[in-house]
Design a protein around this motif. Sequence first.
Motif, PDB file in Angstrom:
ATOM      1  N   GLY A  73       0.816  -1.218   0.000  1.00  0.00           N
ATOM      2  CA  GLY A  73       0.000   0.000   0.000  1.00  0.00           C
ATOM      3  C   GLY A  73       0.842   1.258   0.000  1.00  0.00           C
ATOM      4  O   GLY A  73       0.544   2.226  -0.712  1.00  0.00           O
ATOM      5  N   LEU A  74       1.930   1.257   0.769  1.00  0.00           N
ATOM      6  CA  LEU A  74       2.819   2.419   0.815  1.00  0.00           C
ATOM      7  C   LEU A  74       3.517   2.633  -0.531  1.00  0.00           C
ATOM      8  O   LEU A  74       3.568   3.761  -1.034  1.00  0.00           O
ATOM      9  CB  LEU A  74       3.853   2.241   1.926  1.00  0.00           C
ATOM     10  CG  LEU A  74       4.829   3.389   2.140  1.00  0.00           C
ATOM     11  CD1 LEU A  74       4.081   4.658   2.549  1.00  0.00           C
ATOM     12  CD2 LEU A  74       5.857   3.021   3.180  1.00  0.00           C
ATOM     13  N   VAL A  75       4.017   1.555  -1.116  1.00  0.00           N
ATOM     14  CA  VAL A  75       4.668   1.655  -2.430  1.00  0.00           C
ATOM     15  C   VAL A  75       3.667   2.149  -3.473  1.00  0.00           C
ATOM     16  O   VAL A  75       3.987   2.997  -4.312  1.00  0.00           O
ATOM     17  CB  VAL A  75       5.291   0.301  -2.839  1.00  0.00           C
ATOM     18  CG1 VAL A  75       5.716   0.302  -4.293  1.00  0.00           C
ATOM     19  CG2 VAL A  75       6.467  -0.030  -1.936  1.00  0.00           C
ATOM     20  N   LEU A  78       2.927   5.939  -2.919  1.00  0.00           N
ATOM     21  CA  LEU A  78       4.052   6.750  -3.381  1.00  0.00           C
ATOM     22  C   LEU A  78       4.152   6.747  -4.906  1.00  0.00           C
ATOM     23  O   LEU A  78       4.423   7.784  -5.521  1.00  0.00           O
ATOM     24  CB  LEU A  78       5.354   6.243  -2.763  1.00  0.00           C
ATOM     25  CG  LEU A  78       5.528   6.509  -1.272  1.00  0.00           C
ATOM     26  CD1 LEU A  78       6.775   5.805  -0.749  1.00  0.00           C
ATOM     27  CD2 LEU A  78       5.580   7.995  -0.989  1.00  0.00           C
ATOM     28  N   SER A  79       3.914   5.592  -5.521  1.00  0.00           N
ATOM     29  CA  SER A  79       3.969   5.506  -6.985  1.00  0.00           C
ATOM     30  C   SER A  79       2.908   6.383  -7.635  1.00  0.00           C
ATOM     31  O   SER A  79       3.181   7.092  -8.609  1.00  0.00           O
ATOM     32  CB  SER A  79       3.778   4.060  -7.445  1.00  0.00           C
ATOM     33  OG  SER A  79       4.804   3.253  -6.941  1.00  0.00           O
ATOM     34  N   VAL A  80       1.706   6.334  -7.100  1.00  0.00           N
ATOM     35  CA  VAL A  80       0.631   7.160  -7.653  1.00  0.00           C
ATOM     36  C   VAL A  80       0.958   8.636  -7.462  1.00  0.00           C
ATOM     37  O   VAL A  80       0.795   9.447  -8.380  1.00  0.00           O
ATOM     38  CB  VAL A  80      -0.728   6.803  -7.014  1.00  0.00           C
ATOM     39  CG1 VAL A  80      -1.791   7.825  -7.363  1.00  0.00           C
ATOM     40  CG2 VAL A  80      -1.161   5.417  -7.444  1.00  0.00           C
TER      41      VAL A  80
END
Length: 117
Positions: A73-75, A78-80
Amino acid sequence: MGGPRPDGVQPRHLFGIGSIIAASLVARDRQASAIAFMFSGLTMANLIGVPAGTWLAQVYDRRLVFWLIAGIGLVTALSVALLAPRIAGLTIAEHLPWDAINPKAMLERLPLVGRRA
């Protein structure tokens, strides 16, 4: 059971906003395909992710699965935030019904709770 649940608030808005963003990233004649592709992620998560998570929880530890999901979820967030293009005129805050995440408003919609005769 008779009213909205706090854990059901986020997915409802996620798919609506995700559909808007997916449709706005492609040409007009490809919008339906973009939305279908976005929703296929939910299908793949249920077909692959749920059994894999269950297996990992049984073989290792359920806390490992929670930490893995939190990391994914964190990745993803951050990607979005870093990679998704800005859409002119679209602000997510305008599309969220803020009373849906207001605990008092949620309680008032429950039957027999917060109602005055």
